[in-house]
Motif scaffolding. Structure first.
Motif, PDB file in Angstrom:
ATOM      1  N   SER A  17       0.831  -1.208   0.000  1.00  0.00           N
ATOM      2  CA  SER A  17       0.000   0.000   0.000  1.00  0.00           C
ATOM      3  C   SER A  17       0.860   1.249   0.000  1.00  0.00           C
ATOM      4  CB  SER A  17      -0.902   0.017   1.242  1.00  0.00           C
ATOM      5  OG  SER A  17      -1.779  -1.080   1.252  1.00  0.00           O
ATOM      6  N   ARG A  19       0.114   5.782   0.232  1.00  0.00           N
ATOM      7  CA  ARG A  19      -0.841   6.883   0.331  1.00  0.00           C
ATOM      8  C   ARG A  19      -0.207   8.133  -0.252  1.00  0.00           C
ATOM      9  NH1 ARG A  19      -2.996  10.630   5.101  1.00  0.00           N
ATOM     10  NH2 ARG A  19      -5.193  10.802   4.537  1.00  0.00           N
ATOM     11  N   ARG A  66      -9.674  -0.998  -4.976  1.00  0.00           N
ATOM     12  CA  ARG A  66      -8.302  -0.999  -4.440  1.00  0.00           C
ATOM     13  C   ARG A  66      -7.853   0.390  -4.017  1.00  0.00           C
ATOM     14  NH1 ARG A  66      -4.119  -2.254  -7.630  1.00  0.00           N
ATOM     15  NH2 ARG A  66      -5.099  -1.486  -9.555  1.00  0.00           N
ATOM     16  N   GLN A  81      -5.433   6.728  -1.307  1.00  0.00           N
ATOM     17  CA  GLN A  81      -4.995   5.525  -0.626  1.00  0.00           C
ATOM     18  C   GLN A  81      -4.993   4.387  -1.630  1.00  0.00           C
ATOM     19  OE1 GLN A  81      -3.920   5.000   2.641  1.00  0.00           O
ATOM     20  NE2 GLN A  81      -3.422   2.960   1.899  1.00  0.00           N
ATOM     21  N   ASN A  83      -4.223   0.443  -2.222  1.00  0.00           N
ATOM     22  CA  ASN A  83      -4.015  -0.870  -1.609  1.00  0.00           C
ATOM     23  C   ASN A  83      -3.911  -1.941  -2.689  1.00  0.00           C
ATOM     24  OD1 ASN A  83      -4.306   0.332   0.962  1.00  0.00           O
ATOM     25  ND2 ASN A  83      -6.520   0.009   0.923  1.00  0.00           N
ATOM     26  N   SER A  84      -3.403  -3.084  -2.299  1.00  0.00           N
ATOM     27  CA  SER A  84      -3.285  -4.223  -3.225  1.00  0.00           C
ATOM     28  C   SER A  84      -2.622  -3.796  -4.532  1.00  0.00           C
ATOM     29  CB  SER A  84      -4.665  -4.831  -3.509  1.00  0.00           C
ATOM     30  OG  SER A  84      -5.289  -5.243  -2.315  1.00  0.00           O
ATOM     31  N   LEU A  85      -1.522  -3.083  -4.400  1.00  0.00           N
ATOM     32  CA  LEU A  85      -0.853  -2.537  -5.583  1.00  0.00           C
ATOM     33  C   LEU A  85      -0.302  -3.648  -6.474  1.00  0.00           C
ATOM     34  CD1 LEU A  85       0.814   0.520  -3.884  1.00  0.00           C
ATOM     35  CD2 LEU A  85      -0.610   0.624  -5.947  1.00  0.00           C
TER      36      LEU A  85
END
Length: 116
Positions: A17, A19, A66, A81, A83-85
């Motif tokens: 993740s 940000r 995501r 934000q 996530n789950s890149l």
């Protein structure tokens, strides 16, 4: 004029993740849409997420579920934000503000690299 400054990019492993933050300053009208776009090498700049001044959001299918965009109107900030890149998320990410006169402003970009 409006100035946009991004921060928070970097290198992350797949599944991780990050940000991103964007600070807006200058002549900002109340009615505007803020958001994020990205551009990978050899590709066109594409939409990642947008958010209106009242919080309505828009995402393409590629990041929906995501990524989450948010904003703080009092501080003139917008966040992303992620996530789950995935490796295919690797790109330069640009902050964008479109005001009520449909004038676009862009930040300088921040690099996001996702390793497999």
């Amino acid at each position: 004029q409006v100035q946009l400054v991004e921060s928070g990019g970097g290198l992350v492993q797949a599944g991780g993740s990050l940000r991103l933050s964007c600070a807006a300053s200058g002549n900002i009208f109340r009615l505007n849409v803020m958001g994020w776009y990205r551009q990978a090498p050899g590709k066109q700049r594409e939409l990642v997420a947008t958010i209106t001044e009242i919080g309505d959001t828009n995402y393409p299918v590629s990041v929906k579920g995501r990524f989450t965009v948010s904003r703080d109107n009092a501080q003139n900030m917008v966040y992303l934000q992620m996530n789950s890149l995935k490796p295919e998320d690797t790109a330069v990410y640009y902050c964008n503000l479109k005001n009520q006169y449909v004038i676009n402003y862009w930040g300088q970009g921040t690099q996001v690299t996702v390793s497999s």
